[in-house]
Enzyme design. Structure first.
Site, PDB file in Angstrom:
ATOM      1  N   GLY A  16       0.835  -1.205   0.000  1.00  0.00           N
ATOM      2  CA  GLY A  16       0.000   0.000   0.000  1.00  0.00           C
ATOM      3  C   GLY A  16       0.868   1.252   0.000  1.00  0.00           C
ATOM      4  O   GLY A  16       1.814   1.345   0.767  1.00  0.00           O
ATOM      5  N   ARG A  77       0.839  -5.072  -5.062  1.00  0.00           N
ATOM      6  CA  ARG A  77       0.989  -6.246  -4.191  1.00  0.00           C
ATOM      7  C   ARG A  77       1.204  -7.403  -5.152  1.00  0.00           C
ATOM      8  O   ARG A  77       0.278  -7.801  -5.858  1.00  0.00           O
ATOM      9  CB  ARG A  77      -0.261  -6.460  -3.345  1.00  0.00           C
ATOM     10  CG  ARG A  77      -0.614  -5.254  -2.456  1.00  0.00           C
ATOM     11  CD  ARG A  77      -1.692  -5.601  -1.464  1.00  0.00           C
ATOM     12  NE  ARG A  77      -2.252  -4.427  -0.811  1.00  0.00           N
ATOM     13  CZ  ARG A  77      -1.691  -3.774   0.211  1.00  0.00           C
ATOM     14  NH1 ARG A  77      -0.526  -4.177   0.693  1.00  0.00           N
ATOM     15  NH2 ARG A  77      -2.292  -2.730   0.749  1.00  0.00           N
ATOM     16  N   ASP A 108       4.863  -4.712   6.047  1.00  0.00           N
ATOM     17  CA  ASP A 108       5.311  -6.052   6.453  1.00  0.00           C
ATOM     18  C   ASP A 108       5.310  -7.067   5.308  1.00  0.00           C
ATOM     19  O   ASP A 108       6.149  -7.966   5.281  1.00  0.00           O
ATOM     20  CB  ASP A 108       4.533  -6.562   7.671  1.00  0.00           C
ATOM     21  CG  ASP A 108       3.040  -6.675   7.409  1.00  0.00           C
ATOM     22  OD1 ASP A 108       2.568  -6.075   6.424  1.00  0.00           O
ATOM     23  OD2 ASP A 108       2.358  -7.368   8.173  1.00  0.00           O
ATOM     24  N   THR A 131       4.245   2.419   5.571  1.00  0.00           N
ATOM     25  CA  THR A 131       2.847   1.974   5.633  1.00  0.00           C
ATOM     26  C   THR A 131       2.089   2.904   6.568  1.00  0.00           C
ATOM     27  O   THR A 131       2.655   3.383   7.555  1.00  0.00           O
ATOM     28  CB  THR A 131       2.719   0.520   6.156  1.00  0.00           C
ATOM     29  OG1 THR A 131       1.349   0.281   6.517  1.00  0.00           O
ATOM     30  CG2 THR A 131       3.581   0.240   7.367  1.00  0.00           C
ATOM     31  N   ASP A 133      -0.120   1.940   8.504  1.00  0.00           N
ATOM     32  CA  ASP A 133      -0.666   1.156   9.611  1.00  0.00           C
ATOM     33  C   ASP A 133       0.112   1.268  10.927  1.00  0.00           C
ATOM     34  O   ASP A 133      -0.419   0.933  11.990  1.00  0.00           O
ATOM     35  CB  ASP A 133      -0.744  -0.333   9.223  1.00  0.00           C
ATOM     36  CG  ASP A 133      -1.664  -0.573   8.035  1.00  0.00           C
ATOM     37  OD1 ASP A 133      -2.525   0.285   7.780  1.00  0.00           O
ATOM     38  OD2 ASP A 133      -1.521  -1.615   7.374  1.00  0.00           O
ATOM     39  N   ASP A 135       2.402  -0.645  12.014  1.00  0.00           N
ATOM     40  CA  ASP A 135       2.326  -1.985  12.600  1.00  0.00           C
ATOM     41  C   ASP A 135       3.658  -2.717  12.544  1.00  0.00           C
ATOM     42  O   ASP A 135       3.701  -3.944  12.507  1.00  0.00           O
ATOM     43  CB  ASP A 135       1.232  -2.805  11.884  1.00  0.00           C
ATOM     44  CG  ASP A 135       1.503  -2.928  10.381  1.00  0.00           C
ATOM     45  OD1 ASP A 135       2.399  -2.244   9.871  1.00  0.00           O
ATOM     46  OD2 ASP A 135       0.810  -3.727   9.726  1.00  0.00           O
ATOM     47  N   ARG A 177      -5.432  -2.267   9.067  1.00  0.00           N
ATOM     48  CA  ARG A 177      -5.344  -3.733   8.970  1.00  0.00           C
ATOM     49  C   ARG A 177      -5.489  -4.348  10.366  1.00  0.00           C
ATOM     50  O   ARG A 177      -6.510  -4.104  10.998  1.00  0.00           O
ATOM     51  CB  ARG A 177      -4.016  -4.145   8.322  1.00  0.00           C
ATOM     52  CG  ARG A 177      -4.102  -5.476   7.601  1.00  0.00           C
ATOM     53  CD  ARG A 177      -2.764  -5.853   7.008  1.00  0.00           C
ATOM     54  NE  ARG A 177      -2.451  -5.147   5.798  1.00  0.00           N
ATOM     55  CZ  ARG A 177      -2.907  -5.461   4.590  1.00  0.00           C
ATOM     56  NH1 ARG A 177      -3.678  -6.480   4.426  1.00  0.00           N
ATOM     57  NH2 ARG A 177      -2.564  -4.760   3.538  1.00  0.00           N
TER      58      ARG A 177
END
Ligand code: F6P
Length: 324
Positions: A16, A77, A108, A131, A133, A135, A177
């Protein structure tokens, strides 16, 4: 004169897109140029590596994109890269172009790809955690997170205006996510009545307890992370079970959070991490992620990176205080 072993770096953005990727690209190329290193960009993430879709990069051309969201190198992706055959083709591409080191900007999924690639490819890899996110462990913030949170806040503030006017309950779903970081940060900053994140098992109980007594004399804002096990629709029906009279709407912010101009923090993060990748390669380090921890540059070996960035106790306390 360039006395380093590295004369030619390949770079790509993957997964993304996130605001700040263009600033990072600019910084990588700028730092490489002053060290007499050539940089080539592979378009559309791992797909460009497989298909040899390559463009030369110059800092004076990238400079004007520092303020722009998305990624000028495009992204994807890639399913093909998950197969060994795809990775072998990508390796060939690196050989054809005489690439001495590879820099990836992505989340990731990108890391997992690099880990698998490192098993068949012997050149150094460096990754920038890009990202929205947030994360990824080994950095306080990932590239794009701050901008995404700012976008979420801007939009939820607007939702509050209409929610207050109608005395409505609004459930706003944000991205992330499996990570609740965007929900926690945006929820706290808009004064949400409840914040639901995948990492917490108690938040729905708190929400239902609170909304039970909601008297429709105000707005009631719920920010829910897309990764929360229950999801916006089910939250809505649970709320209606305990308080059938509420006037309720659901808004999913979706991909709007990925776009827009990067914030000052993300532009700076892109610049810092971009320069850091080249410095790290020149110090002959490889297979590490560059991040910022406690405002200091921090290197994390790939094998330690593919872990979820944990929500720490302080954030849980804030969540309990304000969002429960
Ligand atoms: O990883 C970034 C992210 O925006 C997540 O927050 C979201 O779940 C996902 O990507 C959406 O992916 P796509 O754009 O492929 O639908």
């Amino acid at each position: 004169m360039n006395t380093n072993k590295i004369k030619h770096i390949g770079v790509f953005t993957s997964g993304g897109d996130s605001p700040g990727m263009n600033a990072a690209l600019y910084a990588i190329v700028k730092a490489a140029e002053v060290n007499d290193i050539k940089v080539s960009g592979f378009r559309k993430g791992y797909e460009g590596l497989i298909d040899n879709d390559v463009v030369p990069l110059k800092s004076h051309e990238l400079q004007k994109f520092v303020h722009q969201g998305g990624t000028v190198l495009k992204t994807a992706r890639s399913k093909r890269f998950m197969e060994l055959d795809g990775r072998k083709k990508a390796f060939q591409t690196l050989r054809i172009n005489k690439i001495d080191a590879l820099i990836a900007i992505g989340g990731d999924g990108t890391f997992k790809g690099l880990l698998a690639f490192s098993e068949i490819c012997d050149i150094p890899f460096i990754n920038i955690p890009g990202t929205i996110d947030n994360d990824i462990s080994g950095t306080d913030f990932t590239l794009g997170f701050d901008s995404a949170v700012n976008t979420a806040i801007e939009n939820i503030d607007k939702i509050r205006d209409t929610a207050e006017s109608h005395n409505r309950v609004f459930i706003v779903e944000v991205m992330g996510r499996d990570s609740g970081y965007i929900a926690i940060h945006s929820g706290l900053m808009v004064g949400a009545d409840a914040i639901l994140i995948p990492e917490s098992g108690k938040d729905l109980m708190y929400l239902l307890d609170k909304v039970k007594n909601y008297d429709s004399e105000d707005a009631f804002l719920v920010v829910v992370s897309e990764g929360d096990e229950i999801g916006a629709e089910l939250v809505s029906s649970k709320i209606k079970e305990v308080n059938p009279n509420v006037d309720l709407r659901i808004t999913k912010l979706g991909h709007v959070q990925r776009g827009g101009n990067p914030s000052a923090l993300d532009r700076m993060l892109g610049i810092r991490l971009g320069v850091a990748t080249v410095k790290t390669l020149l110090r002959e380090k490889e297979n590490v992620m560059v991040g910022i921890l406690n405002n200091q540059l921090h290197l994390t070996p790939f094998k330690d990176v593919v872990k979820q960035h944990q929500v720490n106790d302080e954030l849980y306390e804030l969540l309990e205080l304000f969002g429960n």
